[in-house]
Design a protein around this motif. Structure first.
Motif, PDB file in Angstrom:
ATOM      1  N   PHE A 125       0.847  -1.189  -0.147  1.00 29.20           N
ATOM      2  CA  PHE A 125       0.021   0.064  -0.003  1.00 29.20           C
ATOM      3  C   PHE A 125       0.895   1.362  -0.072  1.00 29.20           C
ATOM      4  O   PHE A 125       2.181   1.212   0.219  1.00 29.20           O
ATOM      5  N   THR A 126       0.344   2.300  -0.484  1.00 29.06           N
ATOM      6  CA  THR A 126       1.040   3.723  -0.388  1.00 29.06           C
ATOM      7  C   THR A 126       0.613   4.628   0.685  1.00 29.06           C
ATOM      8  O   THR A 126      -0.591   4.364   1.208  1.00 29.06           O
ATOM      9  N   VAL A 127       1.589   5.253   1.205  1.00 28.06           N
ATOM     10  CA  VAL A 127       1.338   6.005   2.457  1.00 28.06           C
ATOM     11  C   VAL A 127       1.573   7.404   2.153  1.00 28.06           C
ATOM     12  O   VAL A 127       2.641   7.964   1.808  1.00 28.06           O
ATOM     13  N   GLU A 129       2.728  10.915   2.924  1.00 24.89           N
ATOM     14  CA  GLU A 129       3.606  11.568   4.064  1.00 24.89           C
ATOM     15  C   GLU A 129       3.483  12.952   3.935  1.00 24.89           C
ATOM     16  O   GLU A 129       3.769  13.601   4.957  1.00 24.89           O
ATOM     17  N   ALA A 130       3.223  13.412   2.789  1.00 27.62           N
ATOM     18  CA  ALA A 130       2.810  14.860   2.676  1.00 27.62           C
ATOM     19  C   ALA A 130       2.187  15.216   1.663  1.00 27.62           C
ATOM     20  O   ALA A 130       1.932  14.214   0.846  1.00 27.62           O
ATOM     21  N   PRO A 131       1.799  16.409   1.294  1.00 26.60           N
ATOM     22  CA  PRO A 131       0.678  16.655   0.320  1.00 26.60           C
ATOM     23  C   PRO A 131       0.989  16.137  -1.198  1.00 26.60           C
ATOM     24  O   PRO A 131       0.312  15.643  -1.923  1.00 26.60           O
ATOM     25  N   GLN A 132       2.629  16.133  -1.458  1.00 27.58           N
ATOM     26  CA  GLN A 132       2.827  15.583  -2.795  1.00 27.58           C
ATOM     27  C   GLN A 132       3.841  14.482  -2.654  1.00 27.58           C
ATOM     28  O   GLN A 132       4.463  14.093  -3.539  1.00 27.58           O
ATOM     29  N   ILE A 133       3.982  13.962  -1.438  1.00 31.16           N
ATOM     30  CA  ILE A 133       4.809  12.824  -1.069  1.00 31.16           C
ATOM     31  C   ILE A 133       4.477  11.674  -0.636  1.00 31.16           C
ATOM     32  O   ILE A 133       3.654  11.481   0.296  1.00 31.16           O
ATOM     33  N   TYR A 134       4.443  10.568  -1.471  1.00 30.49           N
ATOM     34  CA  TYR A 134       4.100   9.144  -0.991  1.00 30.49           C
ATOM     35  C   TYR A 134       5.134   8.226  -1.013  1.00 30.49           C
ATOM     36  O   TYR A 134       5.960   8.158  -1.798  1.00 30.49           O
ATOM     37  N   SER A 135       4.949   7.037  -0.095  1.00 29.26           N
ATOM     38  CA  SER A 135       5.888   6.002  -0.211  1.00 29.26           C
ATOM     39  C   SER A 135       5.172   4.663  -0.212  1.00 29.26           C
ATOM     40  O   SER A 135       3.964   4.461   0.224  1.00 29.26           O
ATOM     41  N   LEU A 136       5.907   3.767  -0.959  1.00 30.24           N
ATOM     42  CA  LEU A 136       5.224   2.412  -0.837  1.00 30.24           C
ATOM     43  C   LEU A 136       5.827   1.635   0.479  1.00 30.24           C
ATOM     44  O   LEU A 136       6.891   1.606   0.890  1.00 30.24           O
TER      45      LEU A 136
END
Length: 260
Positions: A125-127, A129-136
């Motif tokens: 899943f993706t998380v 972390e910030a308005p334009q920042i995602y991490s897998l």
């Protein structure tokens, strides 16, 4: 006999007589067809009643014979009860109550068999972390299955009133998944720490809850404990032959029995 009358009940057409429809003057049908309550007509000129057409056959047959005749595999007692309540035919209400007592007695001897299965599945899943920042991210998830068979249809309906799926932010009774009156298959997952709520919906992952205790079932031990409480409140006891009571919670196949 009086002249025939054609009825359109929820889209199903019936033909009967005025004397049959008014055989119980204090009922809803008696009031409708004696002129106390106005009746509606469909486009073909048939008297129209906006109720369940399939169930009406049992209502009409009772008016004709004063006997409530149901097929042996009849599975719509709840719907029939609501329709009988609408038409307010007092002798039919009493006949239905007697039928329900008869069915309840017939179901007192019963067997309940539960087969359990559990596996671990990796979920990605993706998380945000910030308005334009995602991490897998990924995590292991416990996936549960329970195949339940009972000779008592009423018990499975009782179970369906206590266990609920949580999906897409809503709770829905498992009774809506009861396609066979004697069999029920449950599939659900344990909650995963850090998994966003919308991911459960996106990945079609259902969780299981006990209502009204509002308790989530995250393990087989909790599931078995809750089902045992419901079953024992309904008169079931553990089958001493399978499994052995000392190892009850560790078995994948659980059997309970109920005697009159």
């Amino acid at each position: 006999m009086s002249e025939p009358i054609t009825l359109n009940v929820g889209g199903k057409i019936y033909t009967t007589s005025l004397s049959t429809l008014t055989s119980f003057p204090d009922s809803m049908l008696g009031a409708m067809f004696s002129g106390k309550i106005p009746t509606k007509k469909d486009s073909q000129g048939n008297c129209f009643i906006d109720r369940d057409g399939k169930i009406f056959r049992y209502i009409l047959n009772f008016l004709r014979t004063s006997h409530l005749d149901l097929p042996e595999d009849f599975q719509e007692m709840g719907l029939l009860r609501r329709e009988v309540d609408f038409y307010q035919i007092q002798p039919l209400i009493e006949a239905l109550q007697e039928k329900e007592v008869e069915l309840s007695k017939a179901e007192k001897n019963a067997m309940l068999n539960i087969t359990l299965d559990q596996k671990t599945q990796t979920v990605h899943f993706t998380v945000r972390e910030a308005p334009q920042i995602y991490s897998l991210s990924s995590s292991n998830m416990e996936v549960f299955s329970a195949h339940i068979f009972s000779t008592s249809c009423l018990f499975l309906k009782l179970l369906g009133s206590k266990l609920y799926y949580c999906f897409n932010g809503n709770l829905s009774s498992i009774s809506s998944y009861l396609q066979d009156p004697n069999h029920l298959t449950l599939d659900w997952v344990a909650s995963v720490e850090g998994l966003p709520e919308e991911e459960y919906t996106r990945q079609n992952l259902k969780r299981l809850w006990v209502v009204p205790d509002n308790k989530q079932i995250n393990s087989f031990q909790v599931f078995v404990e809750e089902v045992l409480k419901i079953a024992m409140s309904d008169g079931f006891c553990i089958d001493s032959a399978h499994p052995h009571t000392s190892d009850f919670m560790n078995n994948k196949i659980i059997r309970l029995i109920r005697y009159k």
